[in-house]
Motif scaffolding. Structure first.
Motif, PDB file in Angstrom:
ATOM      1  N   ARG A   1       1.161  -1.387  -0.423  1.00 11.28           N
ATOM      2  CA  ARG A   1       0.120   0.339  -0.208  1.00 11.28           C
ATOM      3  C   ARG A   1       1.017   1.450   0.149  1.00 11.28           C
ATOM      4  NH1 ARG A   1      -5.475  -1.351   3.062  1.00 11.28           N
ATOM      5  NH2 ARG A   1      -5.783  -2.716   2.721  1.00 11.28           N
ATOM      6  N   ILE A   2       1.808   0.968   0.731  1.00 12.71           N
ATOM      7  CA  ILE A   2       2.785   2.771   0.983  1.00 12.71           C
ATOM      8  C   ILE A   2       3.272   2.246  -0.628  1.00 12.71           C
ATOM      9  CG2 ILE A   2       4.752   3.091   1.417  1.00 12.71           C
ATOM     10  CD1 ILE A   2       3.877   1.842   4.343  1.00 12.71           C
ATOM     11  N   LYS A   3       3.726   1.291  -1.351  1.00 12.60           N
ATOM     12  CA  LYS A   3       4.244   1.324  -2.879  1.00 12.60           C
ATOM     13  C   LYS A   3       3.692   2.303  -3.376  1.00 12.60           C
ATOM     14  CE  LYS A   3       6.517  -1.100  -6.133  1.00 12.60           C
ATOM     15  NZ  LYS A   3       6.612  -2.656  -6.553  1.00 12.60           N
ATOM     16  N   GLN A   4       2.593   2.094  -3.379  1.00 12.81           N
ATOM     17  CA  GLN A   4       1.298   2.358  -4.189  1.00 12.81           C
ATOM     18  C   GLN A   4       0.882   3.848  -4.150  1.00 12.81           C
ATOM     19  OE1 GLN A   4      -0.246   0.762  -6.695  1.00 12.81           O
ATOM     20  NE2 GLN A   4       0.773  -1.052  -6.981  1.00 12.81           N
ATOM     21  N   VAL A   5       1.035   4.315  -2.879  1.00 13.51           N
ATOM     22  CA  VAL A   5       1.050   5.760  -2.671  1.00 13.51           C
ATOM     23  C   VAL A   5       1.974   6.687  -3.269  1.00 13.51           C
ATOM     24  CG1 VAL A   5       0.592   7.192  -0.397  1.00 13.51           C
ATOM     25  CG2 VAL A   5      -0.910   5.299  -0.334  1.00 13.51           C
ATOM     26  N   ARG A   6       2.601   5.997  -2.818  1.00  9.64           N
ATOM     27  CA  ARG A   6       4.289   6.868  -3.591  1.00  9.64           C
ATOM     28  C   ARG A   6       4.280   6.637  -4.919  1.00  9.64           C
ATOM     29  NH1 ARG A   6       8.816   4.458   0.803  1.00  9.64           N
ATOM     30  NH2 ARG A   6       8.590   5.524   2.259  1.00  9.64           N
ATOM     31  N   ARG A   7       4.021   5.734  -5.522  1.00  8.52           N
ATOM     32  CA  ARG A   7       3.501   5.783  -6.920  1.00  8.52           C
ATOM     33  C   ARG A   7       2.858   7.096  -7.395  1.00  8.52           C
ATOM     34  NH1 ARG A   7       5.458   2.801 -11.152  1.00  8.52           N
ATOM     35  NH2 ARG A   7       3.890   2.597 -12.917  1.00  8.52           N
ATOM     36  N   GLU A   8       1.346   7.106  -6.244  1.00  9.59           N
ATOM     37  CA  GLU A   8       0.229   7.401  -7.158  1.00  9.59           C
ATOM     38  C   GLU A   8       1.288   9.261  -6.926  1.00  9.59           C
ATOM     39  OE1 GLU A   8      -3.248   8.179  -8.664  1.00  9.59           O
ATOM     40  OE2 GLU A   8      -2.310   6.162  -8.346  1.00  9.59           O
ATOM     41  N   ALA A   9       1.667   9.421  -6.082  1.00  9.11           N
ATOM     42  CA  ALA A   9       2.623  11.139  -5.605  1.00  9.11           C
ATOM     43  C   ALA A   9       3.259  10.971  -6.707  1.00  9.11           C
ATOM     44  CB  ALA A   9       3.091  10.984  -4.765  1.00  9.11           C
ATOM     45  N   HIS A  10       3.870  10.254  -7.308  1.00  5.95           N
ATOM     46  CA  HIS A  10       4.661  10.124  -8.578  1.00  5.95           C
ATOM     47  C   HIS A  10       3.587  10.551  -9.429  1.00  5.95           C
ATOM     48  CE1 HIS A  10       8.171   9.835 -11.991  1.00  5.95           C
ATOM     49  NE2 HIS A  10       6.955   8.344 -12.711  1.00  5.95           N
ATOM     50  N   HIS A  11       2.997  10.121 -10.392  1.00  7.54           N
ATOM     51  CA  HIS A  11       1.839  10.076 -11.400  1.00  7.54           C
ATOM     52  C   HIS A  11       1.013  11.483 -10.955  1.00  7.54           C
ATOM     53  CE1 HIS A  11       0.985   5.409 -11.445  1.00  7.54           C
ATOM     54  NE2 HIS A  11       2.023   6.041 -12.030  1.00  7.54           N
ATOM     55  N   LEU A  12       1.310  12.280  -9.610  1.00  7.44           N
ATOM     56  CA  LEU A  12       0.746  13.765 -10.137  1.00  7.44           C
ATOM     57  C   LEU A  12       2.118  14.341 -10.354  1.00  7.44           C
ATOM     58  CD1 LEU A  12      -1.583  15.173  -8.403  1.00  7.44           C
ATOM     59  CD2 LEU A  12       0.580  15.486  -6.547  1.00  7.44           C
ATOM     60  N   HIS A  13       2.953  14.324  -9.902  1.00 11.67           N
ATOM     61  CA  HIS A  13       4.222  15.276 -10.956  1.00 11.67           C
ATOM     62  C   HIS A  13       4.356  15.266 -11.996  1.00 11.67           C
ATOM     63  CE1 HIS A  13       5.784  14.272  -6.197  1.00 11.67           C
ATOM     64  NE2 HIS A  13       5.196  14.918  -6.110  1.00 11.67           N
ATOM     65  N   ALA A  14       4.029  13.781 -12.057  1.00  8.17           N
ATOM     66  CA  ALA A  14       4.499  13.717 -13.734  1.00  8.17           C
ATOM     67  C   ALA A  14       3.378  13.618 -14.784  1.00  8.17           C
ATOM     68  CB  ALA A  14       4.485  11.748 -13.867  1.00  8.17           C
ATOM     69  N   PHE A  15       2.160  13.736 -14.299  1.00  6.35           N
ATOM     70  CA  PHE A  15       0.533  14.102 -15.563  1.00  6.35           C
ATOM     71  C   PHE A  15       0.289  15.455 -14.948  1.00  6.35           C
ATOM     72  CE2 PHE A  15       1.795   8.969 -15.169  1.00  6.35           C
ATOM     73  CZ  PHE A  15       2.481   8.904 -16.077  1.00  6.35           C
ATOM     74  N   VAL A  16       0.481  16.137 -14.020  1.00  8.47           N
ATOM     75  CA  VAL A  16      -0.413  17.405 -14.099  1.00  8.47           C
ATOM     76  C   VAL A  16       0.011  17.761 -14.960  1.00  8.47           C
ATOM     77  CG1 VAL A  16      -0.716  19.695 -12.465  1.00  8.47           C
ATOM     78  CG2 VAL A  16      -1.687  17.026 -10.932  1.00  8.47           C
ATOM     79  N   ARG A  17      -1.022  18.489 -15.625  1.00 12.43           N
ATOM     80  CA  ARG A  17      -0.118  19.591 -16.597  1.00 12.43           C
ATOM     81  C   ARG A  17      -1.325  21.106 -15.812  1.00 12.43           C
ATOM     82  NH1 ARG A  17       2.091  15.975 -17.883  1.00 12.43           N
ATOM     83  NH2 ARG A  17       2.438  15.098 -20.114  1.00 12.43           N
TER      84      ARG A  17
END
Length: 277
Positions: free
Chosen positions: A109-125
């Motif tokens: 779960r911690i890994k999924q949360v960190r990955r989702e944070a990375h997605h925010l940083h990468a895919f916010v436009r």
């Protein structure tokens, strides 16, 4: 059975967990979920509302892990955290580790949360709003749909990168607004924020789409790898997202062989071969 509601707040859950531990209440006797009466200690059993005699020594590292895992959306979201806390407080620290069945789920779960944070940083436009909108409005807005509760913590990433500009990120659940000095988090995103972020027109979208379509290399396309780095659930909210299915389709129907996009291949000149010499 003790039924508790923490309103999906780690701080509230932490107080509830402290109370449960102090009375030595086993995880099998506790459940978290929405209850009709918003009582911190809604229960069909009789326990005093003040803390009990048992005092547990909790490692700081465990609290950090639990707070991170608390952002995960899924079944037994809060019950799992209490089960880990219970075992560690009774001397079994393997519950924190990936080699343990419970610890493995915690770490996943911690890994999924960190990955989702990375997605925010990468895919916010971020899209720039017209200057005429007003001095109290954000200068840049973005819409994002995260799978977990990562917006509040992960959006700190943009504070140093956007300078003193005012910006806002809206999601279906919560929202953040940076006014140039402080980051303001709204647990329930105002409808005005959502409408603004979802309906703003990007004046530079045509230029970006032209650039993206020209740099796309069908000869190097690996759909599975692409999905791993750029999950399809984000495509609908990316300017280039509407191009991706068509570009993949072109690649699968021959453009991988040509080694170039169709618009480029139509131009005069030699065709780039993807074959080996």
């Amino acid at each position: 059975m003790i039924s508790l509601e923490c309103d999906n707040l780690f701080s509230t859950w932490r107080e509830q967990a402290r109370w449960l531990l102090s009375h030595q209440i086993d995880p099998s006797h506790v459940s978290w979920g929405e209850v009709e009466v918003a009582d911190l200690f809604a229960t069909d059993e009789h326990y005093p509302t003040h803390n009990g005699p048992f005092q547990a020594r909790i490692p700081k590292a465990l609290l950090e892990l639990l707070e991170s895992a608390a952002c995960y959306h899924g079944e037994q979201r809060w019950s799992l955290l209490y089960e880990v806390l219970w075992r560690v407080s009774h001397g079994d620290r393997t519950a924190m580790m990936a080699g343990d069945q419970l610890g493995s789920e915690l770490q996943r779960r911690i890994k999924q949360v960190r990955r989702e944070a990375h997605h925010l940083h990468a895919f916010v436009r971020f899209i720039a709003l017209p200057a005429a909108v007003g001095p109290q409005m954000p200068e840049y807005v973005a819409w994002h749909e995260p799978a977990h509760d990562i917006l509040h913590s992960a959006s700190q990433h943009f504070v140093g990168r956007m300078g003193r500009h005012r910006w806002m990120i809206a999601t279906p659940l919560d929202g953040v607004y940076y006014d140039g000095e402080q980051l303001i988090h709204q647990r329930q995103c105002p409808e005005q924020w959502q409408q603004l972020a979802r309906n703003v027109e990007d004046p530079h979208s045509a230029m970006w789409l032209t650039y993206y379509s020209h740099i796309f290399n069908p000869a190097r396309l690996n759909p599975k790898v692409m999905e791993g780095h750029l999950p399809s659930r984000f495509w609908k909210n990316l300017p280039e997202g509407k191009l991706i299915p068509g570009l993949i389709s072109e690649a699968r129907t021959g453009k991988q062989r040509d080694g170039q996009a169709s618009l480029v291949a139509a131009r005069r000149g030699k065709k780039i071969s993807s074959g080996h010499s």
